[in-house]
Design an enzyme around this catalytic site. Structure first.
Site, mmCIF file in Angstrom:
data_model
loop_
_atom_site.group_PDB
_atom_site.id
_atom_site.type_symbol
_atom_site.label_atom_id
_atom_site.label_comp_id
_atom_site.label_asym_id
_atom_site.label_seq_id
_atom_site.Cartn_x
_atom_site.Cartn_y
_atom_site.Cartn_z
ATOM 1 N N LYS A 7 0.658 -1.331 0.022
ATOM 2 C CA LYS A 7 -0.101 -0.090 0.059
ATOM 3 C C LYS A 7 0.805 1.254 -0.036
ATOM 4 O O LYS A 7 0.543 2.272 -0.454
ATOM 5 C CB LYS A 7 -0.723 -0.179 1.176
ATOM 6 C CG LYS A 7 -1.974 -0.997 1.059
ATOM 7 C CD LYS A 7 -3.093 -0.773 2.204
ATOM 8 C CE LYS A 7 -4.175 -1.626 2.311
ATOM 9 N NZ LYS A 7 -5.216 -1.461 3.139
ATOM 10 N N ASN A 51 -4.502 1.949 -1.645
ATOM 11 C CA ASN A 51 -5.069 0.672 -2.251
ATOM 12 C C ASN A 51 -5.889 0.364 -3.131
ATOM 13 O O ASN A 51 -6.403 -0.726 -3.469
ATOM 14 C CB ASN A 51 -6.097 0.254 -0.889
ATOM 15 C CG ASN A 51 -7.346 0.816 -1.036
ATOM 16 O OD1 ASN A 51 -7.575 1.900 -1.359
ATOM 17 N ND2 ASN A 51 -8.411 0.344 -0.280
#
Ligand code: NDP
Length: 282
Positions: free
Chosen positions: A72, A93
């Site tokens: 991420k 994300n």
């Protein structure tokens, strides 16, 4: 239409193999319902191969991808653009590929905000947030940007809790503070929204975050990010207290709706997605 795909190291969020992965089932059901000729794939990408995988997604004409831990933060250096809230959260994300440009979003907070906004106006709300990890960070920053008046971060680890409270107070207009979590939490007076954004209660562990529900007013909106099981012990205690509750399954559906919007510009039907999840999680 090019394939819409997930580029991800599977997180262990769910115990099922990829064929029964709830996110895949949910997203593909929405694609079928929208009449889109698209697929949702899960790929496990070692950290050292992340750049190659991202370039591969663009080369293969994917609409975009979600990425989970451990990618991420690392994915950001491979993108052309990062949305403002994702930049403030410091993690991406969800990536949309538009005209060959890679645009990063963070939908962890957006999905939560969408669920809350279906039942109340967050403007001026006082929030008590359990947790200071990735999910808590995304939720706190989105709530602060959306106009929450105050956010109290409650976390077991003091350093992480204080750091998140400091960041939220710096990058959003909300008043943010840290409250140590030692023993059952007495909810701060005036809490409008109480959120479990820890990983406590995720299947198969039935543990419940330590909160003294006698201190939680019945008017408080109580939310849990844990999607599996949807009815956590935390939400059961809140419901017994008479509180309105929001479960993590609804947030997972919102995440799918928002992701599909970023990738395709289309609005997915949440009911179709709930039905697909129910099949996999039953
Ligand atoms: P992190 O590992 O980044 O953070 C975990 C948090 O939980 C930390 O604040 C940690 O506290 C706290 N915690 C864990 N165990 C305990 C414990 N026994 N007692 C007290 N605190 C504890 O995880 P994420 O933030 O990335 O994810 C959290 C959860 O969010 C996931 O389990 C997942 O279920 C959920 N999630 C849901 C989504 C949805 O769509 N519904 C999407 C993404 C995530 P400390 O800092 O002290 O270690």
């Amino acid at each position: 239409m090019p394939t819409a795909s997930f580029l991800s190291a599977l997180t262990g969020l769910f115990a099922q193999p990829a064929a029964e992965n709830p996110t895949v089932a949910m997203v593909e059901a929405a694609y079928r319902d929208l009449g889109l000729d698209a697929r949702c794939l899960t790929c496990e990408v070692p950290p050292a191969s992340l750049g190659d995988a991202v370039r591969g997604a663009r080369a293969m004409g994917w609409l975009g991808f979600n990425c989970s831990l451990p990618h991420k933060v690392a994915v950001i250096e491979h993108l052309d653009e990062v949305a403002e809230s994702a930049r403030l959260i410091g993690a991406v994300n969800c990536v949309a590929i538009r005209d060959g440009r890679l645009v990063g979003e963070n939908t962890d907070g957006q999905r939560f905000l969408a669920a809350v906004q279906q039942v109340m106006d967050v403007h001026g709300a006082r929030v008590t947030l359990l947790g200071a990890g990735g999910a808590a960070r995304a939720i706190a920053i989105e709530l602060g940007l959306a106009g929450a008046a105050g956010i109290t971060i409650v976390n077991r680890g003091e350093e992480r809790g204080r750091a998140l409270a400091g960041d939220v107070g710096t990058v959003t207009p909300a008043a943010a503070s840290y409250l140590p979590w030692r023993g059952p939490l007495a909810a701060p007076a005036g809490t409008d929204i109480l959120v479990n954004a820890t990983s406590i209660g995720l299947f198969p562990d039935p543990a419940v975050p330590a909160v003294d529900f006698d201190t939680v007013a019945a008017e408080t909106l109580v939310a849990d990010v844990i999607p599996n099981p949807p009815r956590t012990g935390f939400l059961a205690q809140a419901a017994a207290r008479g509180c309105h509750t929001l479960d993590g399954l609804g947030m997972l559906v919102n995440q799918g709706v928002i992701g599909i919007r970023h990738w395709t510009g289309r609005e997915a039907n949440p009911d179709v997605m709930y039905a697909a999840l129910a099949e996999v999680l039953r």
